[in-house]
Scaffold this motif. Structure first.
Motif, PDB file in Angstrom:
ATOM      1  N   SER A   1       0.835  -1.206   0.000  1.00  0.00           N
ATOM      2  CA  SER A   1       0.000   0.000   0.000  1.00  0.00           C
ATOM      3  C   SER A   1       0.865   1.250   0.000  1.00  0.00           C
ATOM      4  O   SER A   1       0.533   2.256  -0.659  1.00  0.00           O
ATOM      5  CB  SER A   1      -0.920   0.001   1.224  1.00  0.00           C
ATOM      6  N   GLN A   2       1.998   1.240   0.704  1.00  0.00           N
ATOM      7  CA  GLN A   2       2.888   2.389   0.714  1.00  0.00           C
ATOM      8  C   GLN A   2       3.529   2.599  -0.654  1.00  0.00           C
ATOM      9  O   GLN A   2       3.679   3.733  -1.122  1.00  0.00           O
ATOM     10  CB  GLN A   2       3.959   2.208   1.787  1.00  0.00           C
TER      11      GLN A   2
ATOM     12  N   GLU B   1       0.967   4.160  -2.959  1.00  0.00           N
ATOM     13  CA  GLU B   1       0.771   5.581  -2.675  1.00  0.00           C
ATOM     14  C   GLU B   1       1.885   6.422  -3.300  1.00  0.00           C
ATOM     15  O   GLU B   1       1.624   7.509  -3.848  1.00  0.00           O
ATOM     16  CB  GLU B   1       0.721   5.797  -1.160  1.00  0.00           C
ATOM     17  N   ASN B   2       3.116   5.953  -3.245  1.00  0.00           N
ATOM     18  CA  ASN B   2       4.218   6.694  -3.845  1.00  0.00           C
ATOM     19  C   ASN B   2       4.098   6.743  -5.364  1.00  0.00           C
ATOM     20  O   ASN B   2       4.391   7.751  -5.995  1.00  0.00           O
ATOM     21  CB  ASN B   2       5.550   6.063  -3.446  1.00  0.00           C
TER      22      ASN B   2
ATOM     23  N   ALA C   1       1.288   6.720  -7.048  1.00  0.00           N
ATOM     24  CA  ALA C   1       0.232   7.683  -7.342  1.00  0.00           C
ATOM     25  C   ALA C   1       0.729   9.110  -7.166  1.00  0.00           C
ATOM     26  O   ALA C   1       0.386  10.012  -7.943  1.00  0.00           O
ATOM     27  CB  ALA C   1      -0.969   7.419  -6.423  1.00  0.00           C
ATOM     28  N   LYS C   2       1.538   9.356  -6.162  1.00  0.00           N
ATOM     29  CA  LYS C   2       2.038  10.709  -5.902  1.00  0.00           C
ATOM     30  C   LYS C   2       2.903  11.192  -7.049  1.00  0.00           C
ATOM     31  O   LYS C   2       2.767  12.332  -7.513  1.00  0.00           O
ATOM     32  CB  LYS C   2       2.821  10.698  -4.591  1.00  0.00           C
TER      33      LYS C   2
ATOM     34  N   PRO D   1      -4.292   9.569  -4.266  1.00  0.00           N
ATOM     35  CA  PRO D   1      -3.869   8.336  -3.597  1.00  0.00           C
ATOM     36  C   PRO D   1      -4.939   7.267  -3.699  1.00  0.00           C
ATOM     37  O   PRO D   1      -6.127   7.568  -3.886  1.00  0.00           O
ATOM     38  CB  PRO D   1      -3.642   8.786  -2.152  1.00  0.00           C
TER      39      PRO D   1
ATOM     40  N   PHE E   1      -8.195   3.261  -7.879  1.00  0.00           N
ATOM     41  CA  PHE E   1      -6.887   3.816  -8.223  1.00  0.00           C
ATOM     42  C   PHE E   1      -6.904   4.200  -9.704  1.00  0.00           C
ATOM     43  O   PHE E   1      -7.298   3.387 -10.559  1.00  0.00           O
ATOM     44  CB  PHE E   1      -5.772   2.802  -7.946  1.00  0.00           C
TER      45      PHE E   1
END
Length: 2027
Positions: free
Chosen positions: A1638-1639, A1642-1643, A1645-1646, A1652, A1664
């Motif tokens: 998940s982390q 998120e990166n 997507a950023k 996110p 997503f």
């Protein structure tokens, strides 16, 4: 007994005096026996019988006899004549009892044939029966070689390989896998492989089906053409014999055969073995191998093991063509005769004057390692052998070429090669499937056949010399032959399944008569008009050109009539810039020659027609390729392709090949080739129609069209081309300098059709001559010729008139000579010269006695006509010139200097004019006054001093300092002058007065004007001749021979040139005349033979203007030590040349220059020039301030000819390849146009291009590329691995970026060691770049180092060629910003990083127990991923994830873009390009990237492309290196193995795993993980090296691979840690990354600018990037297991795997060595994880420790045997055997076990109840046994072998006092066990695989004993007899596989030992008759004696009793009778 009958001998060589007395000695085993001598006989007959006692020792396969023939001498030692060595292998093998050896050639001490042969008959009687049991022979009568079941891959005939002409590194890998059906009993095979003189062998195995699995490697460095002719020999020997290895079978093939296979390899092919010496022996077994030729820079193919390999069919994978049976064939080569052999021996040695017969030729024939020679014919240049040579080979043969080499036999030295040619079996035979690649039809093939036809020999120049021949290698076929060396009449035929008694035999008279009709010759005429000779390198001696065809026209050859085959000598003239040329002007020299050859027009016509079709197709194909490269629209591409197909169909329909059936001298090969050509062209026509109607993708059809072109060119290759090439030689004086070979068919005229004429027949062609064996490989061009050649039958010579241009003139010439004697010119003082002579002055000629040839008559009287080509002045062609003269003074030692006797001389000391007498020529002006030259080794006044040493009258050396003993001095006076006008003398004859030519000395160069120093003069007289019948230009062909000349003053001769006699040439050749008597020296040996001179005069010339637009070049070679060059270009066109300006310090120069040749005078029709214009030659040079300029390469450019200037036509710049030494040396962008200038359109000439400066023109608009303003954004990330420069490290570098003249520089890196990145990483460059990509200039990168004292040296440079990959659209919206997600994530973590680590649940005890029971490991995961499910166990069934195994480096996976998406790595080079390598040395790397986009005008500039860069500072990382295994490592030990271990280097850290080396293996399983920490980018290079462990010496590096960790960390594909398939919190697939899925999501997507990810519910649903994802959609079909993590992490992982990130993987990297950088040294499978430490600790590493073998036990209980062969006879006459059974597992021979002996089995039954127990280590996943043992007692380590589990059971007969007798055996494969029979009656040989009627042929299912655990039944044992397997007995056994734990639970003892259980074995219930007689005497009496002789014993006892009774009776009877008579007791 060995008997040798010496019958007779033939052709014993003569002695110097008389005939020899031959005597024969036969030597066998150091025993010598002799025949009687035969007196004075060259063909003696002995018929002597010699016998040798073998002394009980049988012959073996290495036995031989030596036969020595000597000349018997009464006094002294016998003189050696010759010897022969005869092998007795056939006798030893039992193939025959007698061996007739007929026509065995005798050899001298040097093993060279002497031409004599000997006939013997050898008989053999084996000693007793010793030999009968030693060897079992194979009868091939019932065993035919199997036919291949499936079609093999079609391999088209080769046209020729594009091979480099320099030695290269190659590696030949041969993997010997296993053998099958090897002959013999109880054999121990070993394989020996020989390649290129290197021999390696495998280990010794046992059995008829051995398993080797060994890799043999051969490293060679040689020319590719030489390597491909080498052969590979694989021989299988039986090493069981103690005497010598016994050859079991052999297979041979060429390296070229392997090279032409796909991937240069054959993989897992079966080879059929055969006996090379016995053609009737049939198959000798099979050998499975893989052979790979590893080429420089190419990866070898991957070998994949078949799943059902153990059951594969040998017949379906044989290395033979499909449907073809390997059969013995006899290639019969008939050698009839040879012609035109050159002189090879010195004249003085033999004492006779017949030069042409000073040669002793014989022919050597080589094929497949066999060599045979014809007999030697002494002193004969035209020998007739009439012999046939038989070569026995397996057909189809893997060897392709028969080599024919003609040798000259020498008595006292090594035989000299004369010439070499080849017969290529591929070209003279057909397998019958040439059309299968195009159509589905199959044509019938034909066996190799050839001739009768002549083949031509080429080699070094024909002229004989006593000095060593520098071009001797050419005679052996190495390189292109430069001269014709003769021809050979041969015929080849093939007979299948035939066997001949003699290898060499005589040809029958009928065959000789048949061959006569193929030798009928016709007369051919050749004419060559030389239009220009330019680009000469240097002036010097006069130059002449010679044209020869065969030995006709060779001026230095004495075997043919003198012909007008040479041009007149001429001196070269400077072209005003760089080169020299011959000033032929309007009078072009013409050479003619007539020759006689066979008329093979029907062959060459077909060749020319096919070549014309191919030429047009190739032209259209090139147009199509250019259109594709130019990105033309699709509809235009379709139109171009349709045009191509239409033209091809038009050609195929209209051009018909000539019929051959009607030809009088047609051969079998002619008919076969005609049928093949017709069928192929028809199939091409069908394919073209199909493509026109059906094909849609134009680009996809290019490869098919290329294949068509190749096939047409292949068809045009005529093997029976007996017409030799036309050879043109350039001569300087009498020395041959350069040559060119022109194939005769290219200039041959044919009246069949226009297309049947040669391409250059009667047409102008440009020829670039070359030096013989040019080591510089064409760096310098000797001369460029423009020549028009015509060749045709003399009967068609009038057709020449339509091809000729200009007016032909024929002249007779002579010279009038005079000398300056006492101030007057006259005939006195002519030393060694005649008043009237030829050009040499040595042959006397008189005008009145010249007679024209027959058919010719005089046209006018003699007139004076100087040779203008020999009268050129030194300043000709120059615009600036310096006159020089030397002033001389002399004195007595110590006296005063006074003028010398000749005060003014030239540099050679000859008399010269004084400075006051030298006048300035017309058109020149003096630049200065006379002055002395001070730029020499002179004193301050210009004097240099010398001493005269008698007998010389002038000093040889000069010095600058005066000494007392100097008596001579001289001063060089110079005066420069400059040309101011081009005024020339209209008529040179008027200027020179009476036509005299002057010279200072006889033999010196002549000049026009008389000088005071001249002492000799001459003038040329000429007289024109015309043909009598006025036939036009074709009449010149009648000028054969020299002019007729009357040489007798009293009796004038009336002979003429047409009556020349070869036997008496002195009567006809004027050049052979002498003042005193006629000389028999051949005219062609004299300078300027007196043949008529022919010239072609052009009445009009045309003036052209040539414009050459030289724009730029790229990728040139670095010629200076500063990594750059200073290039400039020489542009040459005919007799003109010009030079561009010099561009300093660049490898990508942009000249932007137009070179204009304003006045180009060309003679000939402009239309002819337009069709075939001369090439513009551009040569690149590097300007050096010191030394000579170095060549950088050259290219040829055809100009565009414009005759009508009013018609506009575009001329585009094009890239032309620059070549140097046959290799690419860059590219040049240029164009050329040739404009016709005449009075009509002179004003229509295009305007002159704009100027740059005063003298330079630039490339004009319309030609130069169209440019636009373009932005180049440069990301300069940093420099890496910079090497020291001038012994100092690079400390403060900066980068200079250049493009299209614009330059920008980065900031300086202040401390390179601490941070190698640039402080400012972005640069912007605005340049004008062409719109078309093909014109785009490269980007040049230069790294300079800022050093003390202002020094800024260039320490590295790089050229970026292709800019297209960096172009982008600046306005395009890109969701994926070019920055890496990984980089941004790292940059975002400024200070502290908070990582949410999920608390992992504790694994319960039940789960641990389950995990242990699963018995899966990481290797299960690995094997499941590569498709080897049989090795992974239940891994896949439990739903565990797999990984991706790449068969290449991760950087080479296409979807990951080389992991250079953030920045690319550019190699920086420095230094001069080495001649041995293409590139300079790499000295560092630049990391960066570019973004290129156009800048619009008047609009705001687009946004920058590089933004939000990460920090460039160093960061600490944790690196885990997982090394899985190595594949096919390069052997490093003498045993062909390696002891590998891994060594890891990262920065300054090194991890050495030496203690864990793997002994004796090439495919080790490493299974190691290494963990290191480093700082990036300083320690970016991870080096993984594999070393070979050595105890006593330094460890050898096998190879190394380097991984760029920085790229892996920066890449947006997140290659630092692969993404697995599932998220597991426990188990073997536990999550190991630092961040959770998940982390990571998120990166991603950023960085991509996306919101996110949004989770819903418990995390099983995710949104997503606008998409909705559900967990059940991903895991619907995936079984779950308890190791999975929560859904909130599993679902993001599934989404991540769809984002194109690097998955969990294993990559395969190639290992390279510094010694062989471009050759693979093996491969290593591994992966790397990189974890930045600032992100926290990663998960636990994987455990990849290799699997360990499990202990197993094989229990084999031998119960009974039956029907065992009864091998012995008892003393009572009964057949019996003492039976016992032996067993072992292959690889564990030390653990052989045997039962007790069942004695005296009378019916073949045996009872044992005996248990064998074999312990072995077994890998169930791989189904192989692991055996570890020392191969030799001196080995330190045990070698690990992996072999299939098998059991070998043998039945033996026990003998106490001799060796046991072998009865039979069976080999049981435990994985594919033969199902046993339940009863002995059902047990037979049909149960064995490979037998007739066997179950294997019915594809029955084999069972594995490991799955069955136990099996009981009967198995048959077989023995091989006479090549067949026969039943030797049956054995009843129980086989049981037991694991170690079960062995402890259910123990059992060996035999019947304790613990005798599981099951218990009772003693066998053997009959009472089973005993050993020696230790059982009672039983012996009972069962042997009593049972057999019972009646005899009873009868004997009774008889004894009876005899005893009668004895007692007789003893007591007298007493009884006497008592009766006397009756003493009666009273």
């Amino acid at each position: 007994m060995l008997r040798v009958i010496v019958e007779s001998a033939c052709n014993i060589p003569k002695k110097i005096l008389g005939n020899p007395d031959p005597i024969v000695s036969v030597i066998f085993r150091d025993e010598t026996k002799k025949t009687k001598a035969v007196d004075s006989e060259l063909n003696p007959e002995w018929n002597a019988r010699l016998e040798f006692d073998l002394k009980g020792l049988a012959l073996d396969t290495s036995s031989f006899i030596d036969v020595v023939v000597k000349d018997y001498e009464t006094i002294g030692r016998d003189k050696f004549i010759g010897s022969a060595k005869i092998s007795l292998k056939d006798l030893a093998g039992g193939h025959a009892r007698s061996l007739p050896s007929k026509n065995v050639p005798l050899s001298n001490e040097k093993q060279q044939p002497i031409g004599a042969t000997i006939n013997l008959l050898i008989g053999y009687e084996p000693p007793g029966e010793a030999a009968d049991g030693d060897t079992t022979h194979v009868d091939s009568g019932d065993h035919a070689t199997p036919v291949q079941r499936v079609k093999a891959s079609h391999k088209p005939l080769r046209i020729g390989r594009a091979l480099a002409n320099k030695p290269q590194e190659f590696q030949i890998r041969i993997r010997v896998i296993k053998g099958r059906q090897l002959p013999g009993n109880n054999v121990k095979p070993v394989v020996k492989v020989n390649v290129c003189g290197q021999t390696h062998r495998t280990r010794i195995r046992s059995g008829n089906n051995p398993f080797f699995d060994e890799i043999l490697s051969y490293n060679v460095n040689m020319l590719p053409s030489e390597l491909l002719d080498e052969s590979i020999s694989l021989r299988v020997y039986n090493s069981f014999s103690l005497r010598a290895d016994s050859l079991m079978g052999e297979f041979k093939l060429d390296v070229g055969f392997i090279y032409d296979e796909p991937g240069h390899a054959i993989l897992r092919k079966w080879l059929l073995l055969s006996d090379p010496d016995d053609s009737s022996s049939g198959a000798k077994g099979y050998l499975k191998v893989s052979i790979i030729v590893v080429v420089t820079g190419k990866e070898p193919p991957t070998e994949k093991r078949e799943l059902s390999e153990d059951q594969d069919d040998v017949e379906s994978n044989l290395l033979v063509p499909a449907g073809v049976t390997m059969r013995w064939a006899t290639l019969s080569l008939k050698v009839f005769r040879a012609e035109d052999m050159p002189q090879m021996d010195a004249l003085a040695v033999f004492g006779h004057r017949d030069r042409k017969n000073l040669v002793d030729p014989y022919l050597e024939v080589s094929f497949a390692g066999k060599k045979l020679c014809t007999r030697i014919i002494e002193k004969n240049a035209n020998p007739e052998w009439n012999q046939v040579i038989h070569l026995q080979v397996k057909f189809p043969s893997m060897c392709e070429r028969i080599k024919l080499t003609m040798f000259d036999w020498d008595r006292f030295s090594k035989d000299d090669a004369i010439g070499t040619t080849y017969l290529n079996l591929v070209k003279i035979s057909s397998a019958g499937r040439e059309l299968e690649a195009i159509t589905a039809t199959s044509e019938s093939g034909f066996l190799p056949t050839f001739g009768p036809c002549y083949v031509n020999l080429y080699g070094s120049p024909r002229e004989f010399t006593d000095l060593p021949d520098p071009y001797e290698e050419l005679n052996l076929g190495k390189g292109e032959g430069v001269a014709y060396k003769g021809r050979l009449l041969v015929e080849l035929s093939t007979l299948l399944d035939g066997k001949v008694d003699k290898n060499i035999d005589d040809i029958s008279n009928d065959d000789i008569l048949v061959a006569q009709k193929y030798q009928r010759k016709r007369k051919f005429s050749l004419c060559a008009v030389f239009h220009s000779a330019c680009m000469l390198q240097e002036p010097g001696e006069p130059i002449q050109f010679e044209v020869s065809m065969g030995n006709y026209g060779n001026k230095l050859d004495s075997t043919c009539k003198p012909l007008a085959s040479t041009t007149q000598y001429g001196f070269a003239v400077f072209d005003g810039n760089h080169y020299y040329y011959l000033p032929w002007a309007d009078t072009k020299p013409v050479v003619t020659l007539t020759s006689s050859w066979e008329d093979i027009g029907h062959r060459l016509d077909a060749v020319n027609i096919l070549l014309s079709i191919a030429e047009r197709l190739e032209h259209n194909l090139s147009s199509l390729k250019r259109a594709i490269q130019s990105k033309v629209a699709e509809d235009q591409l379709v139109e171009i392709r349709l045009k191509l197909i239409s033209h091809l169909l038009e050609d195929l329909n209209s051009f018909q090949l000539p019929e051959v059936e009607s030809q009088p001298h047609v051969t079998t090969l002619d008919l076969q080739i005609k049928n093949m050509r017709d069928a192929t062209l028809e199939s091409l026509q069908q394919a073209a129609n199909c493509m026109r109607e059906e094909a849609t993708d134009v680009k996809a059809t290019v490869s098919d069209i290329e294949d068509w072109l190749d096939r047409i060119k292949q068809l045009a290759d005529e093997p029976q081309n007996s017409m030799p090439d036309v050879i043109i030689w350039m001569l300087r004086g009498e020395k041959r300098v350069a040559f060119a070979r022109v194939p005769a068919h290219r200039i041959l005229y044919s009246n069949f059709s226009e297309q049947a004429c040669g391409k250059h027949c009667g047409r102008m062609q440009t020829i670039f001559m070359q030096y013989p064996m040019d080591k510089k490989k064409g760096v310098k061009i000797p001369v460029q010729l423009r020549v028009n050649m015509w060749l045709g039958l003399s009967a068609l010579e009038k057709k020449f008139n339509s091809f000729s241009e200009g007016n032909f003139s024929v002249y007779a010439e002579m010279y009038e000579n005079q000398a300056h004697f006492f101030g007057k010119w006259g005939t006195k003082g002519l030393v060694g010269r005649h008043n009237s002579s030829d050009v040499t002055g040595k042959v006397k000629l008189i005008k009145e006695r010249f007679l024209p040839p027959r058919g010719w008559e005089w046209d006018g009287d003699w007139f004076v006509d100087p040779e203008r080509g020999l009268l050129t002045e030194a300043d000709a062609g120059h615009t600036e010139f310096t006159d020089e003269v030397f002033r001389n003074e002399t004195r007595f030692p110590g006296g005063e200097w006074k003028p010398a006797g000749e005060p003014y001389t030239d540099v050679n000391g000859e008399k010269a004019q004084s400075p006051s007498e030298i006048e300035c020529p017309v058109g020149w002006t003096w630049e200065d006054d006379w002055s002395f030259d001070s730029n020499r080794a002179v004193d301050e006044k210009g004097w240099e001093y010398g001493v005269t040493i008698p007998p010389d009258d002038k000093p040889k050396t000069w010095v600058a300092a005066e000494k007392m003993y100097h008596i001579h001095r001289r001063k060089r006076l110079v005066r420069p002058r400059r040309k101011i006008s081009d005024k020339t003398i209209a008529d040179p004859r008027q200027e020179i007065g009476e036509g005299w030519e002057y010279s200072s000395l006889i033999g010196w160069k002549f000049h026009c004007k008389e000088r005071s120093s001249d002492t000799f003069r001459r003038r040329r007289w000429r007289r024109k001749m015309v043909p009598s019948d006025r036939n036009g230009p074709s009449a010149i062909f009648r000028l054969e021979g020299a002019l007729g000349v009357d040489v007798d003053d009293e009796k004038p001769s009336k002979t003429d040139a047409s009556k020349l006699d070869d036997e008496k040439p002195s009567k006809t050749d004027a050049s052979k005349l002498d003042d005193e008597k006629p000389s028999k020296t051949d005219a062609s040996k004299l300078f300027g033979a007196n043949t008529p001179t022919i010239s072609c005069h052009f009445s009009r010339s045309y003036i052209y203007q040539l414009r050459v637009y030289v724009y730029q070049a790229r990728n040139l070679c670095a010629m200076d030590k500063d990594s750059f060059s200073d290039p400039y270009a020489h542009v040459s066109f005919l007799h003109l040349s010009n030079t561009t300006e010099v561009i300093s310090a660049t490898l990508n120069p942009t000249w932007d220059q137009s070179l204009i040749f304003d006045h180009v005078e060309i003679y000939g029709d402009p239309q002819t020039i337009a069709r075939n214009p001369p090439d513009v030659v551009l040569e690149l040079y590097d300007r050096d301030k010191v030394g000579k300029d170095e060549p950088m390469g050259c290219c040829m450019v055809p100009p565009v000819v414009k005759l009508n200037l009013s018609v506009a036509s575009g001329n585009k710049l094009q890239w032309y390849p620059v070549t140097k030494k046959g290799r690419s040396a860059g590219e040049a962008l240029l164009a050329a146009e040739l404009l016709l200038k005449d009075k009509a359109n002179e004003g229509a000439l295009p305007m002159a291009p704009p100027r740059r400066g005063d003298k330079l023109y630039i490339v004009p608009e319309g030609v130069r590329p169209v440019v636009q303003l373009t932005a180049i954004e440069v990301l300069t990330w940093g420099l890496r691995n910079m090497k020291s420069y001038q012994l100092a490290p690079v400390a403060s570098p900066s980068l200079i970026v250049e493009c299209s003249g614009e330059i920008i520089q980065t900031a300086i890196i202040k401390n390179f060691k601490k941070n190698p990145n640039f402080p400012g990483s972005l640069l912007l460059l605005k340049v004008l770049l062409p719109k078309e990509e093909m014109y785009t200039p490269p980007i040049i990168l230069k790294v300079i180092d800022h050093r003390p004292f202002g020094r800024k040296p260039v320490v590295g440079q790089c050229t970026v060629d292709c800019l297209e990959e960096f172009r982008c659209d600046p306005y395009r919206v890109n969701n994926q910003v070019c920055m890496s997600a990984r980089v941004a994530m790292i940059a975002a973590a400024q200070d502290d990083v908070v990582i949410d680590i999920e608390e992992r649940p504790t694994v319960k005890a039940e789960l641990q127990t389950e995990q242990e029971e699963e018995a899966v490991d990481w290797w299960s995961k690995f094997y499941a991923s590569i498709g080897q499910q049989e090795k992974c166990g239940p891994y896949l069934k439990k739903g565990y994830d797999t990984l991706q195994v790449y068969d290449c480096e991760l950087e080479q996976v296409e979807e990951f873009q080389g992991l250079t998406d953030f920045c690319k790595t550019f190699k920086l080079s420095r230094g001069k390009a080495d001649g041995k390598d293409d590139n300079p040395s790499v000295v560092g790397e630049f990391k960066g990237s570019f973004k290129i986009y156009p800048l619009p005008e008047g609009v705001q500039a687009p946004p920058r492309q590089f933004r939000e860069l990460p920090e460039s500072g160093p960061q600490e990382c944790l690196v885990r290196i997982y090394v899985v295994r190595c594949i096919d490592l390069q052997p490093k030990d003498p045993n062909g193995m390696c002891d590998p271990y891994v060594k890891i280097s990262l920065g300054r850290k090194t991890v050495d795993d030496r203690d864990n080396y793997k002994p004796n293996t090439l495919n080790p399983e490493i299974g190691r993980m290494f963990e290191l920490s480093c700082f990036l980018p300083q320690d970016k290079d991870l080096k993984i090296a594999v070393y070979d462990y050595d105890l006593a010496s330094r460890d050898d590096k096998v190879g190394e691979t380097v991984i760029d960790l920085e790229n892996r960390l920066l890449s947006r594909f997140r290659s630092c840690c692969g993404i697995p398939q599932t998220y597991c919190v426990s188990g073997m697939n536990q999550w190991r990354d630092q961040l959770k899925p998940s982390q990571i999501l998120e990166n991603v997507a950023k960085i991509r600018g996306l919101p996110p990810p949004h989770f819903e519910g418990d995390g099983s649903t995710l949104s997503f990037s606008g998409n909705q994802y559900r967990l059940e959609d991903f895991e619907e079909t995936i079984p779950t297991h308890p190791h999975l993590g929560p859904p909130r992490e599993r679902l993001p992982l599934h989404v991540l795997r769809q984002q194109g990130l690097v998955p969990e993987h294993v990559e395969t990297r190639t290992l390279c060595s510094s010694h062989h950088p471009n050759l693979s040294q093996g491969r290593i499978q591994m992966w790397v994880d990189v974890f930045p430490k600032r992100l926290g600790l990663p998960g636990s590493p994987f455990d990849i420790t290799p699997r360990k073998a499990k202990k197993y036990f094989l229990r084999a209980i031998v119960w009974n045997t039956t029907e065992v062969t009864l091998d012995e006879t008892s003393i009572t006459g009964e057949n019996m055997s003492d039976i016992y059974v032996k067993g072992w597992m292959p690889g564990m021979e030390d653990d052989k076990q045997k039962t007790d002996v069942h004695y005296r089995s009378l019916d073949g039954d045996g009872n044992f109840n005996w248990r064998f127990i074999f312990a072995f280590d077994y890998l169930p996943a791989e189904q192989l046994c692991v055996v570890s043992r020392k191969e030799h007692f001196w080995n330190l380590d045990k070698t690990e072998f992996r072999i299939p589990p098998k059991l070998i059971v043998q039945i033996w007969d026990n003998d106490k006092f001799s060796l046991d007798d072998y009865l039979g055996s069976i080999e049981l494969d435990l994985l594919n066990l033969i199902s046993p029979a339940k009863t002995p009656q059902k047990c037979s040989l049909k149960m064995l695989p490979g037998m007739i009627g066997s179950n294997s042929s019915k594809k029955s299912v084999f069972n594995s004993l490991f799955s069955q655990k136990s099996v009981r039944g009967w198995w048959p044992c077989a023995i091989e007899q006479n090549g067949k397997k026969v039943l030797a007995g049956k054995v009843e056994m129980t086989l049981e596989i037991v694991e170690e734990k079960e062995m402890e639970e259910r123990p059992a003892g060996k035999g019947r030992e304790e613990p005798n259980m599981n099951p218990r074995l009772e003693p066998p219930n053997r009959p009472d008759t089973s005993f050993f007689w020696f230790i059982n005497p009672c039983k012996t009496m009972k069962f042997i004696i009593c049972r057999k002789f019972k009646c005899f014993f009873i009868f004997g006892i009774l008889l004894v009793l009876v005899l005893l009774f009668f004895g007692i009776l007789l003893f007591s009877l007298p007493n009884y009778v006497s008592m009766k008579i006397v009756k003493p007791f009666s009273k």
